[in-house]
Design a protein around this motif. Structure first.
Motif, PDB file in Angstrom:
ATOM      1  N   MET A 181      -4.943  -5.778 -12.629  1.00 49.58           N
ATOM      2  CA  MET A 181      -4.063  -4.652 -12.941  1.00 49.58           C
ATOM      3  C   MET A 181      -3.601  -4.747 -14.391  1.00 49.58           C
ATOM      4  SD  MET A 181      -0.278  -3.941 -11.444  1.00 49.58           S
ATOM      5  CE  MET A 181       0.909  -3.559 -12.738  1.00 49.58           C
TER       6      MET A 181
ATOM      7  N   TYR B 241      -5.226   1.970 -14.739  1.00 47.25           N
ATOM      8  CA  TYR B 241      -4.347   0.812 -14.510  1.00 47.25           C
ATOM      9  C   TYR B 241      -5.041  -0.322 -13.755  1.00 47.25           C
ATOM     10  CZ  TYR B 241      -0.431   3.786 -15.932  1.00 47.25           C
ATOM     11  OH  TYR B 241       0.426   4.595 -16.642  1.00 47.25           O
ATOM     12  N   GLY B 242      -6.136  -0.024 -13.054  1.00 48.08           N
ATOM     13  CA  GLY B 242      -6.804  -1.042 -12.258  1.00 48.08           C
ATOM     14  C   GLY B 242      -8.274  -1.159 -12.600  1.00 48.08           C
TER      15      GLY B 242
ATOM     16  N   GLY C 282      -7.156   4.153 -10.500  1.00 46.60           N
ATOM     17  CA  GLY C 282      -5.777   4.414 -10.909  1.00 46.60           C
ATOM     18  C   GLY C 282      -5.719   5.079 -12.264  1.00 46.60           C
TER      19      GLY C 282
ATOM     20  N   MET D 170       1.704   1.854 -12.702  1.00 46.20           N
ATOM     21  CA  MET D 170       1.344   0.989 -11.580  1.00 46.20           C
ATOM     22  C   MET D 170       2.145  -0.298 -11.738  1.00 46.20           C
ATOM     23  SD  MET D 170      -2.298  -0.665 -10.229  1.00 46.20           S
ATOM     24  CE  MET D 170      -3.192   0.884 -10.148  1.00 46.20           C
TER      25      MET D 170
ATOM     26  N   ASN E  58       2.428  -2.731  -9.122  1.00 41.50           N
ATOM     27  CA  ASN E  58       1.748  -3.820  -8.437  1.00 41.50           C
ATOM     28  C   ASN E  58       0.705  -3.219  -7.493  1.00 41.50           C
ATOM     29  OD1 ASN E  58       1.061  -6.423  -7.656  1.00 41.50           O
ATOM     30  ND2 ASN E  58       3.162  -7.033  -7.174  1.00 41.50           N
ATOM     31  N   PHE E  59      -0.142  -4.087  -6.956  1.00 39.71           N
ATOM     32  CA  PHE E  59      -1.065  -3.661  -5.905  1.00 39.71           C
ATOM     33  C   PHE E  59      -1.198  -4.789  -4.897  1.00 39.71           C
ATOM     34  CE2 PHE E  59      -3.872  -5.896  -8.791  1.00 39.71           C
ATOM     35  CZ  PHE E  59      -4.783  -6.532  -7.954  1.00 39.71           C
TER      36      PHE E  59
ATOM     37  N   TRP F  37      -3.353  -1.236  -1.565  1.00 37.10           N
ATOM     38  CA  TRP F  37      -2.270  -0.286  -1.801  1.00 37.10           C
ATOM     39  C   TRP F  37      -1.769  -0.492  -3.227  1.00 37.10           C
ATOM     40  CZ3 TRP F  37      -0.345   3.533   1.364  1.00 37.10           C
ATOM     41  CH2 TRP F  37      -0.730   3.504   2.716  1.00 37.10           C
ATOM     42  N   THR F  38      -1.389   0.597  -3.901  1.00 39.05           N
ATOM     43  CA  THR F  38      -0.786   0.522  -5.226  1.00 39.05           C
ATOM     44  C   THR F  38       0.606   1.170  -5.182  1.00 39.05           C
ATOM     45  OG1 THR F  38      -1.651   2.661  -5.985  1.00 39.05           O
ATOM     46  CG2 THR F  38      -3.047   0.709  -6.313  1.00 39.05           C
TER      47      THR F  38
ATOM     48  N   ASP G  76       3.332   3.297  -7.561  1.00 44.89           N
ATOM     49  CA  ASP G  76       3.666   4.064  -8.763  1.00 44.89           C
ATOM     50  C   ASP G  76       5.167   4.335  -8.711  1.00 44.89           C
ATOM     51  OD1 ASP G  76       4.142   6.010 -10.699  1.00 44.89           O
ATOM     52  OD2 ASP G  76       2.218   7.027 -10.373  1.00 44.89           O
TER      53      ASP G  76
ATOM     54  N   ARG H 261      -9.628   6.647  -3.620  1.00 47.53           N
ATOM     55  CA  ARG H 261      -8.300   7.032  -3.128  1.00 47.53           C
ATOM     56  C   ARG H 261      -8.420   7.672  -1.744  1.00 47.53           C
ATOM     57  NH1 ARG H 261      -3.374   9.274  -5.921  1.00 47.53           N
ATOM     58  NH2 ARG H 261      -2.473  10.858  -4.561  1.00 47.53           N
TER      59      ARG H 261
END
Length: 359
Positions: A75, A83-84, A99, A111, A113-114, A122-123, A125, A145
Protein backbone atom coordinates in the motif's frame (compact mmCIF):
# COMPACT_ATOMS: atom_id res chain seq x y z
CA UNK A 1 28.74 13.80 66.97
CA UNK A 2 29.36 10.77 64.78
CA UNK A 3 26.30 9.00 66.20
CA UNK A 4 24.14 12.10 65.68
CA UNK A 5 25.32 12.44 62.06
CA UNK A 6 24.67 8.76 61.42
CA UNK A 7 21.17 9.00 62.88
CA UNK A 8 20.46 12.13 60.83
CA UNK A 9 21.67 10.44 57.62
CA UNK A 10 19.58 7.37 58.40
CA UNK A 11 16.48 9.51 58.93
CA UNK A 12 17.11 11.38 55.67
CA UNK A 13 17.60 8.08 53.82
CA UNK A 14 14.39 6.66 55.27
CA UNK A 15 12.52 9.86 54.36
CA UNK A 16 13.89 9.68 50.80
CA UNK A 17 12.86 6.04 50.43
CA UNK A 18 9.41 6.92 51.77
CA UNK A 19 8.91 9.61 49.13
CA UNK A 20 10.22 7.30 46.37
CA UNK A 21 7.79 4.61 47.51
CA UNK A 22 4.97 7.14 47.69
CA UNK A 23 5.76 8.46 44.20
CA UNK A 24 5.90 4.95 42.71
CA UNK A 25 2.71 3.95 44.48
CA UNK A 26 0.95 7.08 43.28
CA UNK A 27 2.12 6.49 39.70
CA UNK A 28 0.71 3.00 39.65
CA UNK A 29 -2.51 4.01 41.40
CA UNK A 30 -3.26 6.34 38.49
CA UNK A 31 -3.85 3.26 36.34
CA UNK A 32 -5.97 0.16 36.67
CA UNK A 33 -4.76 -3.19 37.91
CA UNK A 34 -4.36 -4.45 34.35
CA UNK A 35 -1.65 -1.88 33.53
CA UNK A 36 2.00 -2.94 33.68
CA UNK A 37 5.22 -1.05 32.97
CA UNK A 38 8.29 -2.22 31.07
CA UNK A 39 11.68 -0.63 30.41
CA UNK A 40 13.78 -3.38 28.83
CA UNK A 41 13.63 -6.63 26.90
CA UNK A 42 15.21 -9.93 27.97
CA UNK A 43 16.79 -10.22 24.50
CA UNK A 44 18.22 -7.66 22.10
CA UNK A 45 19.42 -8.64 18.61
CA UNK A 46 20.60 -6.86 15.47
CA UNK A 47 18.96 -7.56 12.12
CA UNK A 48 20.33 -6.60 8.73
CA UNK A 49 17.95 -5.96 5.88
CA UNK A 50 18.31 -7.36 2.36
CA UNK A 51 17.08 -4.86 -0.23
CA UNK A 52 14.64 -6.34 -2.76
CA UNK A 53 15.22 -4.88 -6.21
CA UNK A 54 11.99 -3.75 -7.88
CA UNK A 55 11.77 -3.43 -11.66
CA UNK A 56 9.39 -0.47 -11.50
CA UNK A 57 9.32 2.87 -9.67
CA UNK A 58 5.71 2.89 -8.45
CA UNK A 59 5.96 3.66 -4.77
CA UNK A 60 6.09 7.12 -3.18
CA UNK A 61 5.38 6.22 0.46
CA UNK A 62 5.05 2.43 0.94
CA UNK A 63 3.16 2.25 4.22
CA UNK A 64 1.92 -1.36 4.48
CA UNK A 65 2.92 -4.74 3.08
CA UNK A 66 1.20 -8.13 3.30
CA UNK A 67 1.76 -11.51 1.72
CA UNK A 68 -1.01 -13.81 0.46
CA UNK A 69 0.38 -17.08 -0.89
CA UNK A 70 2.52 -16.26 -3.93
CA UNK A 71 1.36 -12.61 -4.01
CA UNK A 72 2.68 -9.53 -2.19
CA UNK A 73 0.47 -6.46 -1.76
CA UNK A 74 2.02 -3.07 -0.99
CA UNK A 75 0.00 0.00 0.00
CA UNK A 76 1.29 3.43 -1.03
CA UNK A 77 -0.08 6.05 1.38
CA UNK A 78 0.65 8.93 -1.04
CA UNK A 79 0.13 7.07 -4.31
CA UNK A 80 0.04 9.26 -7.42
CA UNK A 81 -2.40 7.19 -9.49
CA UNK A 82 -3.13 4.12 -7.33
CA UNK A 83 -2.87 3.32 -3.62
CA UNK A 84 -2.34 -0.44 -3.92
CA UNK A 85 0.09 -2.57 -5.92
CA UNK A 86 0.22 -6.31 -6.51
CA UNK A 87 3.48 -8.21 -6.99
CA UNK A 88 4.52 -11.81 -7.53
CA UNK A 89 6.11 -13.23 -4.37
CA UNK A 90 8.95 -13.77 -3.60
CA UNK A 91 10.32 -12.37 -6.90
CA UNK A 92 8.46 -9.04 -6.51
CA UNK A 93 7.73 -8.89 -10.21
CA UNK A 94 5.08 -6.20 -10.71
CA UNK A 95 1.63 -7.50 -11.72
CA UNK A 96 -0.97 -4.73 -11.42
CA UNK A 97 -2.32 -1.81 -9.37
CA UNK A 98 -5.65 -1.18 -7.67
CA UNK A 99 -7.41 1.53 -5.66
CA UNK A 100 -7.31 4.24 -8.31
CA UNK A 101 -6.96 7.71 -6.87
CA UNK A 102 -9.84 10.05 -7.69
CA UNK A 103 -13.24 11.33 -6.60
CA UNK A 104 -15.55 9.24 -8.78
CA UNK A 105 -17.74 6.58 -7.10
CA UNK A 106 -15.37 3.75 -8.16
CA UNK A 107 -12.21 5.59 -7.10
CA UNK A 108 -10.60 6.32 -3.73
CA UNK A 109 -9.79 9.61 -2.01
CA UNK A 110 -7.40 7.88 0.38
CA UNK A 111 -6.35 4.46 1.63
CA UNK A 112 -5.53 4.13 5.33
CA UNK A 113 -4.99 0.37 5.45
CA UNK A 114 -6.00 -2.92 3.86
CA UNK A 115 -6.74 -6.36 5.32
CA UNK A 116 -6.60 -9.83 3.80
CA UNK A 117 -9.64 -12.06 4.21
CA UNK A 118 -10.76 -15.26 2.48
CA UNK A 119 -8.21 -14.86 -0.34
CA UNK A 120 -9.39 -11.32 -1.05
CA UNK A 121 -8.95 -8.01 0.73
CA UNK A 122 -10.76 -5.05 2.27
CA UNK A 123 -9.53 -1.44 2.02
CA UNK A 124 -10.41 1.62 4.14
CA UNK A 125 -10.98 5.07 2.62
CA UNK A 126 -11.27 7.47 5.57
CA UNK A 127 -12.15 10.47 3.41
CA UNK A 128 -15.16 8.64 1.98
CA UNK A 129 -15.78 6.76 5.24
CA UNK A 130 -15.96 3.62 3.13
CA UNK A 131 -14.76 0.01 3.25
CA UNK A 132 -14.26 -1.72 -0.10
CA UNK A 133 -13.90 -5.45 -0.83
CA UNK A 134 -11.73 -6.68 -3.69
CA UNK A 135 -11.22 -10.23 -4.93
CA UNK A 136 -8.46 -11.74 -7.02
CA UNK A 137 -9.24 -12.20 -10.71
CA UNK A 138 -9.42 -15.74 -12.13
CA UNK A 139 -5.85 -15.35 -13.39
CA UNK A 140 -4.69 -14.15 -9.96
CA UNK A 141 -2.73 -11.23 -11.37
CA UNK A 142 -5.15 -8.41 -10.47
CA UNK A 143 -7.64 -7.34 -7.80
CA UNK A 144 -11.19 -6.45 -8.78
CA UNK A 145 -13.63 -4.27 -6.83
CA UNK A 146 -16.64 -6.30 -5.61
CA UNK A 147 -18.54 -4.14 -3.11
CA UNK A 148 -18.34 -0.97 -1.02
CA UNK A 149 -19.72 -0.41 2.49
CA UNK A 150 -20.44 3.12 3.72
CA UNK A 151 -19.90 3.56 7.45
CA UNK A 152 -22.49 5.14 9.75
CA UNK A 153 -22.33 8.93 10.04
CA UNK A 154 -21.94 8.52 13.81
CA UNK A 155 -18.53 6.88 13.28
CA UNK A 156 -15.92 9.64 13.32
CA UNK A 157 -13.28 9.60 10.56
CA UNK A 158 -11.71 6.13 10.93
CA UNK A 159 -7.94 5.85 10.44
CA UNK A 160 -7.52 2.10 10.81
CA UNK A 161 -9.56 -1.08 10.94
CA UNK A 162 -9.26 -4.84 11.17
CA UNK A 163 -11.49 -7.73 10.16
CA UNK A 164 -13.02 -9.54 13.15
CA UNK A 165 -15.00 -12.20 11.26
CA UNK A 166 -16.97 -12.63 8.03
CA UNK A 167 -19.58 -10.06 9.09
CA UNK A 168 -17.79 -7.71 11.53
CA UNK A 169 -15.02 -5.11 11.56
CA UNK A 170 -13.22 -3.46 14.49
CA UNK A 171 -12.51 0.29 14.15
CA UNK A 172 -10.87 2.71 16.65
CA UNK A 173 -13.32 5.14 18.26
CA UNK A 174 -12.11 8.71 17.71
CA UNK A 175 -14.92 10.24 19.74
CA UNK A 176 -13.08 9.16 22.90
CA UNK A 177 -16.22 7.60 24.33
CA UNK A 178 -14.80 4.08 23.96
CA UNK A 179 -11.64 2.46 22.63
CA UNK A 180 -13.05 0.52 19.68
CA UNK A 181 -16.22 0.02 17.71
CA UNK A 182 -17.57 -3.20 16.28
CA UNK A 183 -19.22 -2.51 12.93
CA UNK A 184 -21.25 -4.96 10.83
CA UNK A 185 -20.88 -5.57 7.10
CA UNK A 186 -23.58 -2.95 6.41
CA UNK A 187 -21.46 -0.30 8.13
CA UNK A 188 -23.70 -0.12 11.22
CA UNK A 189 -22.31 0.25 14.73
CA UNK A 190 -23.18 -2.81 16.82
CA UNK A 191 -20.94 -2.59 19.91
CA UNK A 192 -18.51 -0.33 21.77
CA UNK A 193 -15.42 -1.88 23.37
CA UNK A 194 -13.25 -0.62 26.24
CA UNK A 195 -12.00 2.83 27.19
CA UNK A 196 -8.80 4.80 26.64
CA UNK A 197 -6.48 3.56 29.45
CA UNK A 198 -5.14 7.00 30.32
CA UNK A 199 -4.19 8.54 33.64
CA UNK A 200 -5.04 11.98 32.22
CA UNK A 201 -8.38 12.43 33.98
CA UNK A 202 -8.69 16.06 32.93
CA UNK A 203 -8.48 15.25 29.22
CA UNK A 204 -10.78 12.28 29.70
CA UNK A 205 -13.49 14.55 31.10
CA UNK A 206 -12.84 17.79 29.18
CA UNK A 207 -11.21 16.94 25.83
CA UNK A 208 -12.11 13.40 24.80
CA UNK A 209 -11.88 13.89 21.01
CA UNK A 210 -8.41 15.47 21.38
CA UNK A 211 -7.41 12.65 23.73
CA UNK A 212 -8.63 10.06 21.21
CA UNK A 213 -6.59 11.77 18.46
CA UNK A 214 -3.46 11.65 20.62
CA UNK A 215 -4.15 7.99 21.38
CA UNK A 216 -4.43 7.12 17.68
CA UNK A 217 -3.43 3.48 17.48
CA UNK A 218 -2.59 0.87 14.88
CA UNK A 219 -4.23 -2.48 15.43
CA UNK A 220 -4.28 -6.09 14.32
CA UNK A 221 -6.44 -9.10 15.14
CA UNK A 222 -5.67 -12.80 14.89
CA UNK A 223 -8.85 -14.94 14.73
CA UNK A 224 -6.89 -18.12 15.57
CA UNK A 225 -6.09 -16.98 19.11
CA UNK A 226 -8.65 -14.19 19.52
CA UNK A 227 -5.97 -11.56 20.29
CA UNK A 228 -6.52 -7.93 19.28
CA UNK A 229 -3.36 -5.85 19.76
CA UNK A 230 -3.03 -2.08 19.50
CA UNK A 231 0.02 0.17 19.62
CA UNK A 232 -0.03 3.96 19.98
CA UNK A 233 1.39 6.22 17.27
CA UNK A 234 2.53 8.58 20.05
CA UNK A 235 4.21 7.50 23.27
CA UNK A 236 4.79 3.83 24.02
CA UNK A 237 1.63 1.91 24.89
CA UNK A 238 0.73 -1.63 23.86
CA UNK A 239 -2.75 -2.99 24.57
CA UNK A 240 -3.72 -6.64 24.29
CA UNK A 241 -7.38 -7.62 24.19
CA UNK A 242 -8.21 -11.32 24.22
CA UNK A 243 -11.68 -11.32 22.70
CA UNK A 244 -12.15 -15.01 23.53
CA UNK A 245 -11.78 -14.71 27.31
CA UNK A 246 -12.49 -10.92 27.56
CA UNK A 247 -9.16 -10.10 29.24
CA UNK A 248 -7.36 -6.80 28.63
CA UNK A 249 -3.73 -5.99 29.45
CA UNK A 250 -1.95 -2.65 28.99
CA UNK A 251 1.85 -2.41 28.76
CA UNK A 252 3.49 1.02 29.02
CA UNK A 253 7.14 1.55 28.05
CA UNK A 254 9.66 4.11 29.24
CA UNK A 255 8.25 6.82 26.94
CA UNK A 256 4.89 6.57 28.73
CA UNK A 257 1.46 7.30 27.31
CA UNK A 258 0.93 9.82 24.46
CA UNK A 259 1.83 13.41 25.34
CA UNK A 260 -0.07 16.29 23.75
CA UNK A 261 -1.54 19.72 24.23
CA UNK A 262 -5.02 20.83 23.21
CA UNK A 263 -5.35 23.63 20.66
CA UNK A 264 -8.76 24.60 19.21
CA UNK A 265 -10.14 21.21 20.18
CA UNK A 266 -7.33 19.25 18.50
CA UNK A 267 -4.62 17.16 20.12
CA UNK A 268 -1.15 18.47 19.17
CA UNK A 269 1.67 15.95 19.84
CA UNK A 270 4.49 17.05 22.14
CA UNK A 271 6.25 13.82 23.10
CA UNK A 272 7.62 11.16 20.75
CA UNK A 273 6.71 9.24 17.64
CA UNK A 274 5.88 5.79 18.93
CA UNK A 275 4.76 2.77 16.91
CA UNK A 276 3.86 2.61 13.20
CA UNK A 277 2.66 -0.97 12.62
CA UNK A 278 1.70 -4.14 14.51
CA UNK A 279 1.04 -7.77 13.62
CA UNK A 280 -0.41 -10.50 15.81
CA UNK A 281 0.90 -13.92 14.79
CA UNK A 282 -0.14 -17.25 16.29
CA UNK A 283 2.55 -16.97 18.97
CA UNK A 284 3.58 -13.32 19.46
CA UNK A 285 2.99 -9.63 18.76
CA UNK A 286 5.44 -7.73 16.53
CA UNK A 287 5.49 -3.91 16.40
CA UNK A 288 7.62 -1.28 14.66
CA UNK A 289 8.87 1.37 17.11
CA UNK A 290 10.35 4.82 16.35
CA UNK A 291 11.13 6.56 19.65
CA UNK A 292 12.07 9.92 18.10
CA UNK A 293 10.99 13.10 19.93
CA UNK A 294 9.06 15.81 18.08
CA UNK A 295 11.61 18.33 19.35
CA UNK A 296 14.36 16.40 17.58
CA UNK A 297 12.23 16.04 14.43
CA UNK A 298 11.65 19.81 14.39
CA UNK A 299 15.31 20.57 15.15
CA UNK A 300 16.53 18.37 12.27
CA UNK A 301 14.03 19.98 9.82
CA UNK A 302 13.45 16.91 7.69
CA UNK A 303 17.02 15.58 7.81
CA UNK A 304 16.11 12.58 9.96
CA UNK A 305 15.20 9.28 8.27
CA UNK A 306 11.47 8.59 8.42
CA UNK A 307 10.43 5.43 10.23
CA UNK A 308 11.42 3.19 13.11
CA UNK A 309 14.71 1.40 13.66
CA UNK A 310 13.28 -1.17 16.07
CA UNK A 311 10.92 -4.13 16.02
CA UNK A 312 9.57 -4.98 19.47
CA UNK A 313 8.28 -8.49 20.13
CA UNK A 314 5.76 -9.18 22.90
CA UNK A 315 4.01 -12.32 24.08
CA UNK A 316 0.29 -12.70 23.49
CA UNK A 317 -0.14 -11.27 27.01
CA UNK A 318 1.98 -8.24 26.19
CA UNK A 319 5.12 -9.36 28.00
CA UNK A 320 8.31 -7.97 26.37
CA UNK A 321 10.29 -10.78 24.69
CA UNK A 322 12.82 -9.34 22.24
CA UNK A 323 14.03 -6.04 20.79
CA UNK A 324 15.36 -6.14 17.23
CA UNK A 325 17.68 -3.28 16.23
CA UNK A 326 17.66 -2.71 12.47
CA UNK A 327 20.11 -1.22 9.96
CA UNK A 328 17.24 0.52 8.12
CA UNK A 329 14.32 2.75 9.16
CA UNK A 330 11.03 1.03 8.36
CA UNK A 331 7.26 1.64 8.56
CA UNK A 332 5.23 -1.47 7.76
CA UNK A 333 5.97 -5.16 8.36
CA UNK A 334 4.73 -8.62 7.48
CA UNK A 335 5.97 -11.46 9.70
CA UNK A 336 6.18 -15.10 8.61
CA UNK A 337 7.15 -17.13 11.68
CA UNK A 338 7.29 -20.38 9.69
CA UNK A 339 10.20 -19.11 7.56
CA UNK A 340 11.53 -16.67 10.21
CA UNK A 341 11.16 -13.85 7.69
CA UNK A 342 10.02 -10.24 8.06
CA UNK A 343 9.16 -8.21 4.97
CA UNK A 344 9.30 -4.46 5.62
CA UNK A 345 8.86 -1.11 3.86
CA UNK A 346 11.44 1.69 3.87
CA UNK A 347 9.92 5.03 2.81
CA UNK A 348 13.37 6.66 2.55
CA UNK A 349 14.64 4.55 -0.33
CA UNK A 350 13.93 4.25 -4.05
CA UNK A 351 14.16 0.48 -3.43
CA UNK A 352 11.75 0.39 -0.50
CA UNK A 353 11.18 -3.33 0.13
CA UNK A 354 13.37 -5.14 2.67
CA UNK A 355 13.72 -8.76 3.76
CA UNK A 356 14.85 -9.49 7.32
CA UNK A 357 15.71 -12.95 8.63
CA UNK A 358 15.34 -13.50 12.38
CA UNK A 359 15.83 -17.28 12.59
Amino acid sequence: MFLEDTALKSNISLLFLFFVFLACSTKHKEYGGNVFFYSEFPQEKELKGEVIELDTALLRYPFRIRIEGDKAIVMDLHGTDHYGHLFQYPSFQYLSSFGRRGDSPMEMLSMENFRLQNHGLWTLDANKSELTRLDFSSSGDSLLREEAVTLDEDILRPLDFTVYDDTTFVIPDYSGESRFLKVNCQGKLIEKIGAIPTANEKALHEARPALAQAWRSFLDYNPHNGVLATVTQLGEVVEVYNLKDSTHVVRIGEHNEPEFKVSDGYGIPTGIMGFSDVQVTDSAIYAVFHGTSFKEIARQSGRLPDGGKYIYVFSLKGEPLCKYVLDHYIYGIWVDEATKTIMATDVNSDQPILKLNFG
